[in-house]
Design an enzyme around this catalytic site. Structure first.
Site, mmCIF file in Angstrom:
data_model
loop_
_atom_site.group_PDB
_atom_site.id
_atom_site.type_symbol
_atom_site.label_atom_id
_atom_site.label_comp_id
_atom_site.label_asym_id
_atom_site.label_seq_id
_atom_site.Cartn_x
_atom_site.Cartn_y
_atom_site.Cartn_z
ATOM 1 N N LYS A 114 0.831 -1.212 0.000
ATOM 2 C CA LYS A 114 0.000 0.000 0.000
ATOM 3 C C LYS A 114 0.865 1.260 0.000
ATOM 4 C CE LYS A 114 -3.676 -2.409 2.475
ATOM 5 N NZ LYS A 114 -4.291 -2.698 3.781
ATOM 6 N N GLN A 132 -4.659 -2.003 10.026
ATOM 7 C CA GLN A 132 -4.416 -3.310 9.424
ATOM 8 C C GLN A 132 -4.823 -4.430 10.378
ATOM 9 O OE1 GLN A 132 -3.446 -3.881 6.249
ATOM 10 N NE2 GLN A 132 -3.713 -6.056 6.632
ATOM 11 N N ASP A 154 -11.258 1.441 4.082
ATOM 12 C CA ASP A 154 -11.338 -0.022 4.036
ATOM 13 C C ASP A 154 -12.779 -0.488 3.883
ATOM 14 O OD1 ASP A 154 -9.171 -1.691 3.858
ATOM 15 O OD2 ASP A 154 -8.698 -1.662 5.988
#
Length: 293
Positions: free
Chosen positions: A52, A96, A119
């Protein structure tokens, strides 16, 4: 059989995003900015977050990576989330997963401002997606949709069997494939670990989306001729013939299944690259809402 090449499609999307960001900068605007919080040293999470960060650099986004020790308190993590919520220079951010066992993932997800939830995991975005309203779609399902669209895979009226029911992939993709939309209108069957006669259900599928996390579980005799197979799984399997001691395998036994398919995603190089590009697209969407409000 045609390969749904996520690596190639991601590359094309990356180039388009880079051009868009360059135009924004030429207009005197700041670049979109994505932040990520990484707790601990999980190998897969490290790899994914690094991808990312690299993608941000490639397309011209600003990026911030907060690396936190695995022993931090839940309270401290929530403080970092709130800090990012309030930072006007951060357009979107992710925490994450997975998180260490002593931290409540749901509590952390709920703490993220839905406007920065690129997300797509916050209940506000999930709920808006369910109702067909504008929302940040979870990155992996969003990537799947982009693959289907780019390769003009017909979905309307098809029987789609989804193997897996996670909040990250299985549940949201079941909603998206069933919605009244050009990339949808499927009759959806969702299977999981308690499903009886899984093989029979798979044999009836026009489209299979495998997201169960069991390497090469789905074999050729479970798939009908001409099916579309989307393999979301990615697992390291021990392999002494490889220099690093392992190979990457999906949930589908590619060598035997591919010849029967009309379309299939490879692993790696299928859904994975599209997941990262989808996160970038959600971030620039969040940026535009912030900058042009």
């Amino acid at each position: 059989m045609q390969i749904l090449d996520g690596k190639l499609l991601s590359k094309n999307n990356k180039e388009e995003l880079a051009i868009e960001v360059k135009h924004l900068k030429n207009e005197g605007k700041r670049a979109p900015h994505l932040a990520a919080i990484l707790v601990g040293h999980d190998g897969a999470s490290e790899t994914y977050v690094n991808h990312k960060v690299k993608m941000c650099n490639d397309v011209g986004f600003g990026s911030t990576l907060l690396r936190l020790d695995e022993n931090i308190s839940e309270e401290f993590l929530l403080e970092q989330v709130e800090r990012l919520n309030n930072d006007i220079d951060i357009d979107g951010f992710i925490v994450q997963l997975p998180l260490p066992a002593h931290i409540n993932e749901r509590k952390v997800t709920l703490a993220i401002d839905p406007k920065k939830d690129v997300d797509g995991f916050h209940p506000v975005n999930m709920g808006r997606m369910l109702l067909g309203l504008s929302a940040y779609l979870p990155a992996t399902p969003y990537g799947i949709l982009q693959l289907l669209e780019a390769y003009e895979v017909k979905t309307s009226g098809k029987h789609c069997v989804i193997v897996g029911r996670s909040n990250i992939v299985g549940k949201p993709i079941s909603v998206l494939m069933a919605r009244n939309h050009a990339l949808g209108n499927c009759t959806v069957t969702q299977c999981h670990s308690k499903t009886i006669d899984l093989e029979e259900k798979l044999k009836s599928a026009d489209i299979v989306i495998a997201a169960i996390g069991q390497p090469e579980m789905i074999k050729a005799d479970m798939i009908k001729e001409g099916a579309v197979v989307i393999d979301v799984g990615i697992t390291r399997v021990e392999d002494s013939s490889k220099k690093n001691g392992y190979r990457i395998a999906g949930d589908v036994h590619y060598e035997s299944v591919a010849p029967k398919c009309s379309y299939i995603t490879p692993v790696p190089g299928g859904v994975g690259p599209m997941t990262v590009i989808s996160l970038m697209k959600n971030t620039i969407k969040a940026y535009k809402k912030q900058v042009y409000k």
